[in-house]
Structures are given as C-alpha cells and as structure tokens.
Design a protein around this motif. Structure first.
Motif, short mmCIF file in Angstrom:
data_model
loop_
_atom_site.label_atom_id
_atom_site.label_comp_id
_atom_site.label_asym_id
_atom_site.label_seq_id
_atom_site.Cartn_x
_atom_site.Cartn_y
_atom_site.Cartn_z
N GLY A 69 8.69 22.05 -2.88
CA GLY A 69 9.43 20.79 -2.96
C GLY A 69 8.86 19.72 -2.04
N LEU A 70 8.32 20.12 -0.88
CA LEU A 70 7.73 19.17 0.05
C LEU A 70 6.50 18.49 -0.56
CD1 LEU A 70 7.89 21.19 3.40
CD2 LEU A 70 9.38 19.31 2.69
N VAL A 71 5.72 19.27 -1.32
CA VAL A 71 4.50 18.72 -1.94
C VAL A 71 4.85 17.81 -3.11
CG1 VAL A 71 2.32 19.31 -3.07
CG2 VAL A 71 3.19 20.75 -1.22
N ILE A 72 5.86 18.20 -3.87
CA ILE A 72 6.25 17.39 -5.04
C ILE A 72 6.99 16.13 -4.60
CG2 ILE A 72 7.64 17.35 -7.14
CD1 ILE A 72 7.10 20.36 -7.40
N GLY A 73 7.95 16.29 -3.71
CA GLY A 73 8.73 15.14 -3.25
C GLY A 73 9.83 14.77 -4.23
N THR A 74 10.73 13.90 -3.81
CA THR A 74 11.83 13.46 -4.66
C THR A 74 11.30 12.70 -5.87
OG1 THR A 74 13.23 13.23 -2.70
CG2 THR A 74 13.99 12.18 -4.73
N GLY A 75 11.62 13.24 -7.06
CA GLY A 75 11.15 12.59 -8.29
C GLY A 75 9.63 12.59 -8.42
#
Length: 224
Positions: A171-177
């Motif tokens: 999730g940190l790599v993808i980020g919000t949206g």
C-alpha cells in the motif's frame, strides 16, 4: 502446417530445460526460427540458431544446446549403416530419422521416425554415440563464436528489475488512489511497475529508469 508445428515443438522442448527461472529472468522470450530450406532437420538447425540467439540476446541460459539428425540404411540387424547429419535424399530413402538435442552434459530432447518394424538396441546405441560426437562438434563451433550469454540484455529490450518487499507495505508503494506509484513513474520515466500479491515488484524501463524507481521504492519501504 503440422510439420512446422511439430518441428517447432521439438526445438522448444530442447531449449526449455536450459532457460533461467522466472525469478532470475522475468522476461517473456519470443524466439523465431525461419528456415529457407529443409535438408536434414530444420528443428535441429532451429535449436542451434536458437542457442546463439538466446546467448547473443543476453538470456542467461544454463549452457548451450545443439542438435543433430541421424539416419539409417538397414538390410537387417547385421547389415546397416548409421548416418550422421542426414540430407534430404537420405531422409527420404532411409529407414530412420533420429533427432537428438542436448548440451555437453546430457540430452534435452529426442524424436525418432522409423520405416522399419523396429530398431535393434545396438543400432540405437551407435546412433546415440554418433549423435553425441556430432553434438559436441557443433557446440565447439557455437562456443567459439560466443562462449557464454552476454552479461546484459540487448539495448533494444527494456530492462526488468525485480524487487521484493513486505506485502504489508504494498500500500505504501501504490499510495492513495495510486498516487505514489504514479509519481514514481513520472519522476523516473519507467515503462511499467507491476506489483504481485506476495510483494514481488517488477520494474520495467530503459536508460537507468528502472534502477531509479527501485531506489525510490527501497526508500519508501525501508523501516526508519
């Protein structure tokens, strides 16, 4: 046609055992062999040419593969001649078309077509022995031209770098949206970043962009 499909399948079978594992070389490999004539065995020619192409392209194969087609002229089990590297007429008028492909350490693919009721074991042994001698001679020629795979893939191909992170940090790599991963792409100019569920990340890019993206991802996912 059916013959082309069969020869292609045999050549593929001969080369697959020496290909690197996906985790070590995460590329899709497309190998095309175009034969302008058939005068012995296009499949074995494709194996030899395929080995050269793979090594020249920077695919880290385990070792080179070569193949040879053997033939047979047989009156009976006591009167016969085993032929090596058969020509078209020898294939057409002969009693056997025996293809053997492999490395210096073993055989990776075999195919046999016969026009007689059976091949006695002594003839088969001789055919394998002669095929091994011929295979090693071909490997001498291949290795004289290129002794091992090139250390880097072709400049025409994008570089793929693999990174493994804790799946809890995806999730940190993808980020919000998808904001973070988009920013990484824009900043580095990479072609693609693919993230697997287990935390394996495949970064594709040219001219050092993949390496830049890898460093950013490491910074994001490193515990402080």
């Amino acid at each position: 046609n059916r013959r082309m499909i069969g020869h292609g399948a045999l050549a593929e079978k001969a080369l697959v055992p020496v290909l690197p594992k996906k985790e070590n070389f995460p590329y899709t490999i497309r190998l095309v062999a175009e034969s302008m004539a058939s005068n012995g065995s296009t499949s074995m020619a494709s194996v030899c040419a395929g080995t050269l192409a793979l090594m020249d392209g920077g695919v880290p194969i385990k070792r080179p593969v070569a193949g040879i087609a053997s033939g047979l002229m047989m009156m009976d089990s006591e009167n016969f001649v085993v032929l090596t590297d058969i020509q078209g007429p020898e294939d057409h008028h002969g009693d056997m078309d025996f293809k053997v492909a492999g490395t210096r350490t073993g055989i990776t693919a075999v195919q046999m077509d016969v026009k007689v009721s059976g091949i006695p074991i002594p003839i088969l042994i001789e055919a394998f022995e002669k095929a091994k001698i011929a295979r090693h001679k071909i490997l001498d020629v291949i290795e004289k031209e290129i002794s091992k795979p090139r250390s880097e893939i072709s400049n025409n191909a994008p570089k793929i770098i693999t990174v493994s992170i804790d799946k809890d940090k995806i999730g940190l790599v993808i980020g919000t949206g998808g904001k973070t991963i988009k920013e990484i792409k824009e900043k580095t100019g990479v072609d693609e970043i693919n993230i697997e569920d287990d935390g394996t990340i495949f970064i594709t890019g040219k001219n050092g962009s993949a390496e830049k993206a890898r460093e950013i991802i490491k910074i994001i996912t490193t515990d402080r």
